[in-house]
Design an enzyme around this catalytic site. Structure first.
Site, PDB file in Angstrom:
ATOM      1  N   GLU A 299      -3.578   1.948  -7.242  1.00  0.00           N
ATOM      2  CA  GLU A 299      -4.016   3.080  -6.412  1.00  0.00           C
ATOM      3  C   GLU A 299      -3.074   4.265  -6.631  1.00  0.00           C
ATOM      4  O   GLU A 299      -1.996   4.338  -6.017  1.00  0.00           O
ATOM      5  CB  GLU A 299      -3.981   2.700  -4.933  1.00  0.00           C
ATOM      6  CG  GLU A 299      -4.982   1.634  -4.535  1.00  0.00           C
ATOM      7  CD  GLU A 299      -5.288   1.705  -3.050  1.00  0.00           C
ATOM      8  OE1 GLU A 299      -6.430   2.012  -2.696  1.00  0.00           O
ATOM      9  OE2 GLU A 299      -4.375   1.506  -2.240  1.00  0.00           O
TER      10      GLU A 299
ATOM     11  N   HIS B  41       0.851  -1.190   0.000  1.00  0.00           N
ATOM     12  CA  HIS B  41       0.000   0.000   0.000  1.00  0.00           C
ATOM     13  C   HIS B  41       0.890   1.245   0.000  1.00  0.00           C
ATOM     14  O   HIS B  41       1.995   1.226   0.542  1.00  0.00           O
ATOM     15  CB  HIS B  41      -0.900  -0.005   1.235  1.00  0.00           C
ATOM     16  CG  HIS B  41      -1.918   1.091   1.189  1.00  0.00           C
ATOM     17  ND1 HIS B  41      -1.666   2.352   1.673  1.00  0.00           N
ATOM     18  CD2 HIS B  41      -3.165   1.128   0.702  1.00  0.00           C
ATOM     19  CE1 HIS B  41      -2.731   3.113   1.482  1.00  0.00           C
ATOM     20  NE2 HIS B  41      -3.656   2.393   0.888  1.00  0.00           N
TER      21      HIS B  41
HETATM   22  O1  LIG Z   1      -6.178   3.061  -0.256  1.00  0.00           O
HETATM   23  C1  LIG Z   1      -7.226   3.351   0.231  1.00  0.00           C
HETATM   24  C2  LIG Z   1      -7.587   2.923   1.540  1.00  0.00           C
HETATM   25  O2  LIG Z   1      -6.506   2.381   2.161  1.00  0.00           O
HETATM   26  C3  LIG Z   1      -8.207   4.151  -0.468  1.00  0.00           C
HETATM   27  O3  LIG Z   1      -8.737   5.066   0.414  1.00  0.00           O
HETATM   28  P1  LIG Z   1      -9.895   6.062  -0.092  1.00  0.00           P
HETATM   29  O4  LIG Z   1     -10.936   5.195  -0.745  1.00  0.00           O
HETATM   30  O5  LIG Z   1     -10.368   6.718   1.147  1.00  0.00           O
HETATM   31  O6  LIG Z   1      -9.252   6.995  -1.067  1.00  0.00           O
END
Ligand SMILES: O=C(CO)COP(=O)(O)O
Length: 298
Positions: free
Chosen positions: A208, A138
């Site tokens: 992400e 992450h």
């Molecule tokens: O990576 C995420 C949660 O750990 C994404 O968060 P959000 O959906 O709040 O942007």
């Protein structure tokens, strides 16, 4: 608990919402039968995956009880895999109170076999607690804690060797996107996973973009799709056609009940990793089911 795991520690709660809480993050994948490719592909398990992570500093036993109660009462379509990722210290509470329909993930784990690594949690311990998944790489682990690509790749390989499924996160920072390095960064992170992983069967990729996490600046469907296609092409060129077509690639970063449907329509978005929205009661179920609705409609 839908766990929104927000990956990181932000909240503690499981499920959805927190301002991205800390941690439950959610991946949601769906397998959308809306396209023939998906309809006939063997992409992952049945359906999408939604995962939420939530947790850390914001969660409490009481808030998690409430999230779990909400999740247990939510109506979620069967063909979507739903995973919640509470903070380590609440995994047992969640495991003992959450419906079996939703699986549990950790937000991190140690890189190898357990031993004298004070403060760390091993893959073996996660299995012992009933976890089936772990989120690795992450952005907060990479850019706040300082974990390197190679270290994260090794974590993934070890977790897989212990039969944990891995949500492997990749994504570029804003300055990297602005410098035109989005693909370079994502491919470098993919290569680090590939250098250690030998089987992709139990891996879900979570794209992400760092600039979209917890910022309410969601990537447009086109921006997300562009990277998902590129990652699938990367798989084709560097691993195999079969892995490219069967691996689920989910999107994370400010996903909510209002934007999930348009994102889900993209051919290569197979689900979501949800942070803040996973802590907002029914919104998490809305995200899960919007995907399925689209599939059915198609
Ligand atoms: O990576 C995420 C949660 O750990 C994404 O968060 P959000 O959906 O709040 O942007």
């Amino acid at each position: 608990m839908a766990v929104e795991l927000s990956l990181a520690p932000r909240f503690s709660g499981l499920r959805l919402a927190c301002e991205r809480a800390p941690s439950l993050s959610s991946p949601l994948f769906f397998h959308r039968a809306c396209s023939q490719r998906r309809l006939f592909s063997t992409r992952g398990a049945p359906g999408g995956v939604v995962a939420m992570a939530g947790t850390g500093k914001n969660g409490t036993k009481d808030s998690i009880s409430k999230l779990v109660a909400d999740l247990n009462g939510d109506k979620m379509e069967n063909d979507v895999d739903v995973v919640v990722a509470p903070p380590f210290i609440y995994i047992d509470q969640v495991k003992n109170s959450l419906t079996d329909r939703i699986e549990i993930s950790a937000q991190n784990c140690w890189v190898g076999k357990g031993g004298a690594f004070t403060g760390e949690i091993s893959a073996e311990q996660l299995i012992d607690m009933g976890c089936k998944w772990v989120i690795l790489g992450h952005s907060e682990r990479r850019h706040v804690i300082g974990e390197a690509d190679e270290f994260i790749g090794k974590k993934a390989a070890y977790a897989l060797s212990q039969n944990l499924k891995v949500i492997a996160c990749i994504g570029e920072k804003l300055e990297e996107r602005e410098a035109g390095k989005t693909f370079d960064v994502c491919f470098q992170q993919m290569k680090a996973f590939a250098d250690s992983i030998t089987s992709w069967e139990n891996v879900v990729i979570a794209y992400e973009p760092v600039w979209a996490i917890g910022t309410r600046k969601v990537a447009t469907p086109e921006q997300a799709q562009e990277v998902h296609v590129a990652v699938r092409d990367w798989f084709k060129k560097n691993i195999s056609e079969e892995v490219a077509s069967s691996t689920r690639i989910i999107y994370g970063g400010s996903v909510n009940g209002g934007n999930c449907s348009e994102l889900a329509k993209q051919e290569d978005i197979d689900g979501f990793l949800v942070g803040g929205a996973s802590l907002k009661g029914p919104e998490f179920a809305t995200i899960v089911n919007s995907v399925t609705s689209k599939k059915v409609a198609a």
